[in-house]
Design a protein around this motif. Structure first.
Motif, PDB file in Angstrom:
ATOM      1  N   LYS A 180      33.174 -28.729 106.369  1.00  0.00           N
ATOM      2  CA  LYS A 180      31.872 -28.943 106.986  1.00  0.00           C
ATOM      3  C   LYS A 180      31.209 -30.211 106.477  1.00  0.00           C
ATOM      4  O   LYS A 180      30.688 -31.002 107.252  1.00  0.00           O
ATOM      5  N   SER A 181      31.217 -30.416 105.186  1.00  0.00           N
ATOM      6  CA  SER A 181      30.584 -31.614 104.626  1.00  0.00           C
ATOM      7  C   SER A 181      31.289 -31.991 103.321  1.00  0.00           C
ATOM      8  O   SER A 181      30.873 -31.580 102.242  1.00  0.00           O
TER       9      SER A 181
ATOM     10  N   GLU B  75      24.372 -37.421 103.777  1.00  0.00           N
ATOM     11  CA  GLU B  75      23.195 -36.782 103.194  1.00  0.00           C
ATOM     12  C   GLU B  75      23.466 -36.440 101.740  1.00  0.00           C
ATOM     13  O   GLU B  75      24.623 -36.345 101.318  1.00  0.00           O
TER      14      GLU B  75
ATOM     15  N   LYS C 217      27.972 -35.814 106.864  1.00  0.00           N
ATOM     16  CA  LYS C 217      27.411 -34.828 107.782  1.00  0.00           C
ATOM     17  C   LYS C 217      28.426 -34.611 108.897  1.00  0.00           C
ATOM     18  O   LYS C 217      28.905 -35.560 109.492  1.00  0.00           O
ATOM     19  N   GLY C 218      28.746 -33.375 109.156  1.00  0.00           N
ATOM     20  CA  GLY C 218      29.677 -33.061 110.225  1.00  0.00           C
ATOM     21  C   GLY C 218      28.968 -32.406 111.387  1.00  0.00           C
ATOM     22  O   GLY C 218      27.770 -32.138 111.350  1.00  0.00           O
ATOM     23  N   ARG C 219      29.736 -32.138 112.423  1.00  0.00           N
ATOM     24  CA  ARG C 219      29.154 -31.489 113.601  1.00  0.00           C
ATOM     25  C   ARG C 219      29.679 -30.076 113.760  1.00  0.00           C
ATOM     26  O   ARG C 219      29.590 -29.496 114.822  1.00  0.00           O
ATOM     27  N   ILE C 220      30.208 -29.492 112.681  1.00  0.00           N
ATOM     28  CA  ILE C 220      30.788 -28.154 112.795  1.00  0.00           C
ATOM     29  C   ILE C 220      30.075 -27.149 111.894  1.00  0.00           C
ATOM     30  O   ILE C 220      30.684 -26.235 111.356  1.00  0.00           O
ATOM     31  N   LYS C 221      28.777 -27.275 111.752  1.00  0.00           N
ATOM     32  CA  LYS C 221      28.032 -26.356 110.883  1.00  0.00           C
ATOM     33  C   LYS C 221      28.026 -24.934 111.393  1.00  0.00           C
ATOM     34  O   LYS C 221      27.839 -23.997 110.640  1.00  0.00           O
TER      35      LYS C 221
END
Length: 146
Positions: free
Chosen positions: A25-26, A2, A12-16
């Protein structure tokens, strides 16, 4: 991937939901061939005292995702003058110590100790039978002479 509010391409990560993680995180995505990525890699290489690739890669990946990072770090380390000097092999072999007197007595074989061989002997290991041979170390005062 993004684009954030500053126009930076990020993964884009999955740990926001993680509260104590800031940079992972990104991370920003950079091409390994770009000049800014080369400057970042060189900075981290020098900041971590010309350390191994895994240490430098770990620290860089805290903030950035650089394509072909490992090969680019190898190239930076190969071109680094400090690394070339300090990781090179010595030109002259190191000075070796003198041989002990026992090694120089070529005209007196087995002067200090001797070895006697014996066998074969039949040995049972579990259900298996094997033939083995042995060796006995004989100190100087018990060795027989011919």
């Amino acid at each position: 991937m993004e684009i954030d509010e500053n126009g930076v391409l990020r993964l884009k990560g999955r740990i926001k939901a993680a509260k104590d993680v800031v940079y992972l995180k990104s991370p920003a995505v950079l091409s390994g061939d770009s000049s800014i990525a080369k400057l970042i890699m060189k900075h981290y290489h020098e900041r971590f005292n010309h350390g191994n690739h895994n240490t430098v890669m770990n620290e860089i990946r805290q903030k950035y995702y650089i394509t072909s990072l490992r090969s680019k770090l190898r190239k930076i380390a190969h071109e680094c003058q400090w690394c070339r000097i300090n990781r090179s092999l010595p030109k002259m072999p190191s000075a070796e110590g003198d041989l002990p007197p026992e090694r120089l007595r070529h005209h007196q074989p087995l002067h200090v100790y001797g070895v006697d061989y014996f066998g074969p002997m039949s040995v049972t290991i579990g259900r298996r039978h094997e033939e083995i041979r042995g060796a006995i170390h004989m100190p100087d005062n018990t060795r027989r002479t011919h």
